[in-house]
Motif scaffolding. Structure first.
Motif, PDB file in Angstrom:
ATOM      1  N   LEU A  42       0.836  -1.200   0.000  1.00 25.56           N
ATOM      2  CA  LEU A  42       0.000   0.000   0.000  1.00 25.56           C
ATOM      3  C   LEU A  42       0.874   1.254   0.000  1.00 25.56           C
ATOM      4  O   LEU A  42       0.599   2.214  -0.736  1.00 25.56           O
ATOM      5  N   ALA A  43       1.919   1.268   0.811  1.00 22.85           N
ATOM      6  CA  ALA A  43       2.819   2.427   0.868  1.00 22.85           C
ATOM      7  C   ALA A  43       3.473   2.659  -0.498  1.00 22.85           C
ATOM      8  O   ALA A  43       3.567   3.802  -0.958  1.00 22.85           O
ATOM      9  N   SER A  44       3.917   1.605  -1.152  1.00 21.03           N
ATOM     10  CA  SER A  44       4.540   1.727  -2.472  1.00 21.03           C
ATOM     11  C   SER A  44       3.550   2.252  -3.495  1.00 21.03           C
ATOM     12  O   SER A  44       3.898   3.098  -4.335  1.00 21.03           O
ATOM     13  N   LYS A  45       2.320   1.763  -3.428  1.00 15.72           N
ATOM     14  CA  LYS A  45       1.275   2.216  -4.347  1.00 15.72           C
ATOM     15  C   LYS A  45       1.027   3.709  -4.178  1.00 15.72           C
ATOM     16  O   LYS A  45       0.917   4.451  -5.161  1.00 15.72           O
ATOM     17  N   LEU A  46       0.956   4.165  -2.956  1.00 17.73           N
ATOM     18  CA  LEU A  46       0.726   5.583  -2.682  1.00 17.73           C
ATOM     19  C   LEU A  46       1.912   6.425  -3.151  1.00 17.73           C
ATOM     20  O   LEU A  46       1.727   7.495  -3.749  1.00 17.73           O
ATOM     21  N   CYS A  47       3.120   5.953  -2.889  1.00 17.85           N
ATOM     22  CA  CYS A  47       4.313   6.699  -3.293  1.00 17.85           C
ATOM     23  C   CYS A  47       4.448   6.785  -4.805  1.00 17.85           C
ATOM     24  O   CYS A  47       4.873   7.811  -5.347  1.00 17.85           O
ATOM     25  N   ASN A  48       4.101   5.724  -5.503  1.00 16.45           N
ATOM     26  CA  ASN A  48       4.163   5.722  -6.965  1.00 16.45           C
ATOM     27  C   ASN A  48       3.102   6.630  -7.572  1.00 16.45           C
ATOM     28  O   ASN A  48       3.293   7.189  -8.653  1.00 16.45           O
ATOM     29  N   HIS A  49       1.992   6.762  -6.861  1.00 17.66           N
ATOM     30  CA  HIS A  49       0.900   7.617  -7.347  1.00 17.66           C
ATOM     31  C   HIS A  49       1.212   9.095  -7.161  1.00 17.66           C
ATOM     32  O   HIS A  49       0.915   9.913  -8.040  1.00 17.66           O
ATOM     33  N   ASP A  50       1.803   9.433  -6.043  1.00 23.24           N
ATOM     34  CA  ASP A  50       2.041  10.834  -5.711  1.00 23.24           C
ATOM     35  C   ASP A  50       3.380  10.936  -4.981  1.00 23.24           C
ATOM     36  O   ASP A  50       3.545  10.380  -3.895  1.00 23.24           O
ATOM     37  N   LYS A  51       4.331  11.653  -5.575  1.00 24.52           N
ATOM     38  CA  LYS A  51       5.667  11.763  -4.974  1.00 24.52           C
ATOM     39  C   LYS A  51       5.629  12.431  -3.606  1.00 24.52           C
ATOM     40  O   LYS A  51       6.572  12.279  -2.814  1.00 24.52           O
ATOM     41  N   ASN A  52       4.565  13.164  -3.301  1.00 20.55           N
ATOM     42  CA  ASN A  52       4.453  13.786  -1.980  1.00 20.55           C
ATOM     43  C   ASN A  52       4.367  12.738  -0.877  1.00 20.55           C
ATOM     44  O   ASN A  52       4.837  12.963   0.238  1.00 20.55           O
ATOM     45  N   HIS A  53       3.766  11.595  -1.183  1.00 17.71           N
ATOM     46  CA  HIS A  53       3.698  10.513  -0.189  1.00 17.71           C
ATOM     47  C   HIS A  53       5.086   9.942   0.074  1.00 17.71           C
ATOM     48  O   HIS A  53       5.426   9.610   1.211  1.00 17.71           O
ATOM     49  N   LYS A  54       5.884   9.838  -0.983  1.00 15.42           N
ATOM     50  CA  LYS A  54       7.259   9.360  -0.825  1.00 15.42           C
ATOM     51  C   LYS A  54       8.056  10.355   0.006  1.00 15.42           C
ATOM     52  O   LYS A  54       8.819   9.971   0.905  1.00 15.42           O
ATOM     53  N   PHE A  55       7.879  11.625  -0.288  1.00 17.38           N
ATOM     54  CA  PHE A  55       8.563  12.671   0.467  1.00 17.38           C
ATOM     55  C   PHE A  55       8.149  12.614   1.931  1.00 17.38           C
ATOM     56  O   PHE A  55       8.982  12.728   2.831  1.00 17.38           O
ATOM     57  N   THR A  56       6.861  12.410   2.168  1.00 15.41           N
ATOM     58  CA  THR A  56       6.354  12.324   3.529  1.00 15.41           C
ATOM     59  C   THR A  56       6.955  11.129   4.261  1.00 15.41           C
ATOM     60  O   THR A  56       7.367  11.241   5.416  1.00 15.41           O
ATOM     61  N   LEU A  57       7.002   9.999   3.591  1.00 13.83           N
ATOM     62  CA  LEU A  57       7.546   8.783   4.213  1.00 13.83           C
ATOM     63  C   LEU A  57       9.005   8.983   4.603  1.00 13.83           C
ATOM     64  O   LEU A  57       9.450   8.503   5.652  1.00 13.83           O
ATOM     65  N   GLN A  58       9.750   9.708   3.787  1.00  7.61           N
ATOM     66  CA  GLN A  58      11.171   9.932   4.060  1.00  7.61           C
ATOM     67  C   GLN A  58      11.402  11.071   5.049  1.00  7.61           C
ATOM     68  O   GLN A  58      12.228  10.980   5.943  1.00  7.61           O
ATOM     69  N   LEU A  59      10.716  12.149   4.853  1.00 10.42           N
ATOM     70  CA  LEU A  59      11.087  13.377   5.544  1.00 10.42           C
ATOM     71  C   LEU A  59       9.977  14.025   6.361  1.00 10.42           C
ATOM     72  O   LEU A  59      10.115  15.171   6.786  1.00 10.42           O
ATOM     73  N   PHE A  60       8.892  13.323   6.552  1.00 10.45           N
ATOM     74  CA  PHE A  60       7.728  13.937   7.190  1.00 10.45           C
ATOM     75  C   PHE A  60       8.042  14.419   8.609  1.00 10.45           C
ATOM     76  O   PHE A  60       8.407  13.638   9.475  1.00 10.45           O
ATOM     77  N   LEU A  61       7.889  15.697   8.812  1.00  9.19           N
ATOM     78  CA  LEU A  61       8.176  16.306  10.104  1.00  9.19           C
ATOM     79  C   LEU A  61       6.933  16.243  10.973  1.00  9.19           C
ATOM     80  O   LEU A  61       5.905  16.829  10.654  1.00  9.19           O
ATOM     81  N   TRP A  62       7.052  15.474  12.067  1.00  8.60           N
ATOM     82  CA  TRP A  62       5.902  15.309  12.959  1.00  8.60           C
ATOM     83  C   TRP A  62       6.400  15.424  14.395  1.00  8.60           C
ATOM     84  O   TRP A  62       7.232  14.649  14.833  1.00  8.60           O
ATOM     85  N   ALA A  63       5.914  16.411  15.095  1.00 10.03           N
ATOM     86  CA  ALA A  63       6.319  16.644  16.486  1.00 10.03           C
ATOM     87  C   ALA A  63       7.835  16.767  16.625  1.00 10.03           C
ATOM     88  O   ALA A  63       8.419  16.338  17.609  1.00 10.03           O
ATOM     89  N   GLY A  64       8.458  17.385  15.604  1.00 12.83           N
ATOM     90  CA  GLY A  64       9.890  17.633  15.685  1.00 12.83           C
ATOM     91  C   GLY A  64      10.757  16.490  15.204  1.00 12.83           C
ATOM     92  O   GLY A  64      11.972  16.586  15.238  1.00 12.83           O
ATOM     93  N   TYR A  65      10.142  15.380  14.727  1.00  8.60           N
ATOM     94  CA  TYR A  65      10.929  14.247  14.255  1.00  8.60           C
ATOM     95  C   TYR A  65      10.442  13.807  12.887  1.00  8.60           C
ATOM     96  O   TYR A  65       9.318  14.079  12.483  1.00  8.60           O
ATOM     97  N   TYR A  66      11.286  13.079  12.170  1.00 13.04           N
ATOM     98  CA  TYR A  66      10.895  12.570  10.868  1.00 13.04           C
ATOM     99  C   TYR A  66      10.118  11.260  11.000  1.00 13.04           C
ATOM    100  O   TYR A  66      10.324  10.491  11.917  1.00 13.04           O
ATOM    101  N   CYS A  67       9.259  11.028  10.025  1.00 12.25           N
ATOM    102  CA  CYS A  67       8.320   9.900  10.067  1.00 12.25           C
ATOM    103  C   CYS A  67       8.996   8.567  10.359  1.00 12.25           C
ATOM    104  O   CYS A  67       8.536   7.811  11.184  1.00 12.25           O
ATOM    105  N   ILE A  68      10.089   8.259   9.682  1.00  6.51           N
ATOM    106  CA  ILE A  68      10.814   7.022   9.957  1.00  6.51           C
ATOM    107  C   ILE A  68      11.965   7.283  10.908  1.00  6.51           C
ATOM    108  O   ILE A  68      12.201   6.525  11.844  1.00  6.51           O
ATOM    109  N   TRP A  69      12.677   8.378  10.718  1.00 11.01           N
ATOM    110  CA  TRP A  69      13.847   8.649  11.554  1.00 11.01           C
ATOM    111  C   TRP A  69      13.486   8.845  13.015  1.00 11.01           C
ATOM    112  O   TRP A  69      14.292   8.567  13.889  1.00 11.01           O
ATOM    113  N   ASP A  70      12.283   9.318  13.319  1.00  9.83           N
ATOM    114  CA  ASP A  70      11.912   9.497  14.727  1.00  9.83           C
ATOM    115  C   ASP A  70      11.860   8.166  15.443  1.00  9.83           C
ATOM    116  O   ASP A  70      12.164   8.066  16.617  1.00  9.83           O
TER     117      ASP A  70
END
Length: 233
Positions: free
Chosen positions: A79-107
């Motif tokens: 599902l994540a791959s499907k969303l990322c392939n559909h819209d690059k913003n989802h890929k950007f969010t998965l990599q760099l999404f800033l949430w409560a001061g941390y990144y989506c995966i890096w936090d």
């Protein structure tokens, strides 16, 4: 009617336990866990028509649902791959999404010391699947500080499991995964860290991964001369 009410109540309880009972997390959560398959989930998520930056919650909820499972489920990766392939913003969010001061995966990396083993394992498998499918690259590990000479046991275990998961793939897949970051100047420190970590904690301790590491090390080589022909083509 009773069955529907019981199912809805169960979903509400599950959402509350995972802090998914606020908007827009609640509808996203319901779609992801109740969908018939990833196509059904994908189409329903698109129809939510989230406003502004609300669609950034999709990846946040998706990753959290994956980590909460008792047994790892590749459904979330597809599902994540499907969303990322559909819209690059989802890929950007998965990599760099800033949430409560941390990144989506890096936090999650910052939480490894208190993360239970199953949750940690699911995170490694999720990212390994994203990397092997080329939705993400190994650059997602840039904040992991793999070159640290002193590393706590929980972090050692987590990243060892990640590279072991990657080395389970076929030789040509391993080559292509590591080759993607071979020539990026921004990944020079990461390449050093990857080689240091694998040599110290993975290939040196588990001989079955030694041959895969040789492939990875060759792929990581950032040479200036003309690139050699891919041996796996």
């Amino acid at each position: 009617m009773y069955k529907e009410s019981s199912e809805a109540q169960k979903t509400h309880q599950l959402a509350a336990g995972q802090r998914m009972n606020t908007y827009p997390r609640w509808p996203i959560f319901c779609i992801i866990i109740n969908a018939e398959d990833y196509i059904d989930a994908f189409e329903k998520l698109l129809r939510l028509n989230l406003q502004g930056k609300q669609d950034r919650e999709i990846m946040r909820v998706l990753v959290e649902c994956c980590l909460q499972e008792r047994v790892f489920n590749k459904y979330y990766c597809v599902l994540a791959s499907k969303l990322c392939n559909h819209d690059k913003n989802h890929k950007f969010t998965l990599q760099l999404f800033l949430w409560a001061g941390y990144y989506c995966i890096w936090d999650h990396y910052a939480e490894l010391e208190s993360m239970d083993r199953v949750r940690s394992l699911h995170l490694t498998k999720f990212i390994a699947e994203m990397v092997s499918g080329f939705t993400l690259s190994l650059a997602v590990l840039k904040k992991a500080d793999l070159h640290d000479t002193i590393i706590l046991p929980s972090r050692e275990r987590h990243f060892s499991m990640f590279f072991e998961a990657v080395f389970e793939y076929a030789d040509n897949m391993v080559w292509n995964i590591f080759k993607r970051i071979a020539r990026s100047p921004q990944c020079e420190t990461l390449r050093i860290g990857i080689k240091f970590f694998i040599e110290r904690y993975v290939a040196g301790n588990q001989k079955q991964f030694a041959s895969k590491y040789k492939i990875a090390k060759k792929a990581l080589k950032n040479v200036e001369e003309e690139e050699e022909k891919d041996p796996f083509l």
